[in-house]
Design a protein around this motif. Structure first.
Motif, short mmCIF file in Angstrom:
data_model
loop_
_atom_site.label_atom_id
_atom_site.label_comp_id
_atom_site.label_asym_id
_atom_site.label_seq_id
_atom_site.Cartn_x
_atom_site.Cartn_y
_atom_site.Cartn_z
N LYS A 94 0.82 -1.20 0.00
CA LYS A 94 0.00 0.00 0.00
C LYS A 94 0.86 1.25 0.00
CE LYS A 94 -3.61 -2.38 2.56
NZ LYS A 94 -4.40 -2.42 3.77
N SER A 95 0.32 2.31 -0.56
CA SER A 95 0.96 3.63 -0.52
C SER A 95 0.38 4.39 0.66
CB SER A 95 0.69 4.41 -1.80
OG SER A 95 1.12 3.69 -2.92
N VAL A 96 1.24 5.02 1.45
CA VAL A 96 0.78 5.78 2.60
C VAL A 96 1.36 7.19 2.55
CG1 VAL A 96 0.52 3.75 4.08
CG2 VAL A 96 2.67 5.00 4.09
N PHE A 97 0.67 8.11 3.21
CA PHE A 97 1.17 9.47 3.34
C PHE A 97 2.24 9.51 4.42
CE2 PHE A 97 -3.24 10.15 1.78
CZ PHE A 97 -2.92 10.77 0.58
N SER A 98 2.96 10.60 4.50
CA SER A 98 4.00 10.75 5.53
C SER A 98 3.38 10.54 6.91
CB SER A 98 4.62 12.14 5.46
OG SER A 98 5.28 12.30 4.23
N PRO A 99 4.14 9.92 7.82
CA PRO A 99 3.57 9.62 9.14
C PRO A 99 3.31 10.89 9.96
CG PRO A 99 5.90 9.10 9.09
CD PRO A 99 5.52 9.47 7.70
N VAL A 100 2.30 10.79 10.81
CA VAL A 100 1.92 11.87 11.70
C VAL A 100 2.00 11.34 13.12
CG1 VAL A 100 0.05 13.44 12.37
CG2 VAL A 100 0.36 12.83 9.97
N GLU A 101 2.63 12.09 14.00
CA GLU A 101 2.69 11.68 15.41
C GLU A 101 1.37 12.07 16.08
OE1 GLU A 101 5.57 11.86 19.33
OE2 GLU A 101 6.05 13.07 17.59
N VAL A 102 0.73 11.08 16.70
CA VAL A 102 -0.57 11.29 17.32
C VAL A 102 -0.51 10.84 18.78
CG1 VAL A 102 -3.02 10.66 17.23
CG2 VAL A 102 -1.73 10.85 15.12
N ASN A 103 -1.08 11.66 19.65
CA ASN A 103 -1.21 11.27 21.05
C ASN A 103 -2.36 10.29 21.19
OD1 ASN A 103 0.81 13.12 22.07
ND2 ASN A 103 -0.66 14.73 21.62
N ALA A 104 -2.14 9.25 21.97
CA ALA A 104 -3.17 8.24 22.16
C ALA A 104 -2.87 7.46 23.42
CB ALA A 104 -3.23 7.29 20.96
N ARG A 105 -3.90 6.79 23.93
CA ARG A 105 -3.69 5.86 25.04
C ARG A 105 -3.48 4.49 24.41
NH1 ARG A 105 -7.34 3.06 28.99
NH2 ARG A 105 -8.97 3.65 27.54
N VAL A 106 -2.33 3.91 24.69
CA VAL A 106 -1.94 2.65 24.04
C VAL A 106 -1.88 1.55 25.09
CG1 VAL A 106 -0.16 1.51 22.69
CG2 VAL A 106 -0.60 3.93 22.33
N SER A 107 -2.52 0.43 24.77
CA SER A 107 -2.48 -0.74 25.62
C SER A 107 -1.83 -1.87 24.84
CB SER A 107 -3.91 -1.13 26.04
OG SER A 107 -3.89 -2.31 26.79
N PHE A 108 -0.65 -2.25 25.27
CA PHE A 108 0.13 -3.28 24.59
C PHE A 108 -0.13 -4.61 25.27
CE2 PHE A 108 4.11 -5.68 23.99
CZ PHE A 108 4.19 -5.64 22.61
N ALA A 109 -0.76 -5.52 24.55
CA ALA A 109 -1.05 -6.85 25.10
C ALA A 109 0.20 -7.71 25.03
CB ALA A 109 -2.18 -7.50 24.33
N PRO A 110 0.43 -8.56 26.01
CA PRO A 110 1.59 -9.46 25.93
C PRO A 110 1.48 -10.36 24.71
CG PRO A 110 0.51 -9.63 28.08
CD PRO A 110 -0.33 -8.74 27.23
#
Length: 156
Positions: free
Chosen positions: A54-70
């Motif tokens: 896929k073609s994507v646009f330049s990345p954007v840094e976004v604030n978010a609440r992230v939950s990383f599952a083991p």
């Protein structure tokens, strides 16, 4: 938008709730990720409207609440497979202000691991009001950076 259906919750309370939610995500939790939006116009598809890369646009840094599952490991007769999953909660106010619209199939990068958004749900209601939502919940599965390329960067 005037909230005429609820006697005890006015627009001021809704605005206060959204501003506290946004402040918690941006200043207190201090988690961010890179968001890659897929460009439908630039992505080459086959006869079935599928694409390998896929073609994507330049990345954007976004604030978010992230939950990383083991990571979960499964074993077969031939190999051991490790599956990673990520739950991301975006503040809808920040997305609206930055004119971002996450979609299924877009990519996020967190802790140097690339994930693809598998599902999106607006599941955080404000005061139980069905038309007042505060968060966008994205369930993500692990992907590879080789599954997409950034438009404008040299193709390697």
């Amino acid at each position: 938008m005037a909230n005429k259906r609820n006697l005890f919750i006015s627009d001021k309370e809704l605005h206060l709730f959204n501003s506290i939610n946004k402040e918690l995500i941006q200043n207190i939790s201090d988690q961010s990720l890179l968001y890659y939006a897929v460009s439908v116009e630039h992505t080459k598809t086959n006869f079935y409207n599928e694409s390998i890369r896929k073609s994507v646009f330049s990345p954007v840094e976004v604030n978010a609440r992230v939950s990383f599952a083991p990571p979960k490991q499964t074993s077969t007769n031939f190999t051991t497979d490790t599956k990673y999953a990520l739950s991301v909660y975006f503040a809808l106010d920040e997305l609206y202000q930055r004119k971002l619209t996450p979609r299924e199939g877009d990519f996020v990068e967190y802790a140097n691991i690339v994930y693809e958004i598998a599902s999106l749900v607006e599941d955080q209601l404000i005061y139980g009001l069905g038309d007042q939502k505060s968060m966008l919940h994205a369930e993500c599965i692990v992907s590879r950076k080789s599954n997409f390329y950034v438009i404008g960067e040299d193709d390697k």
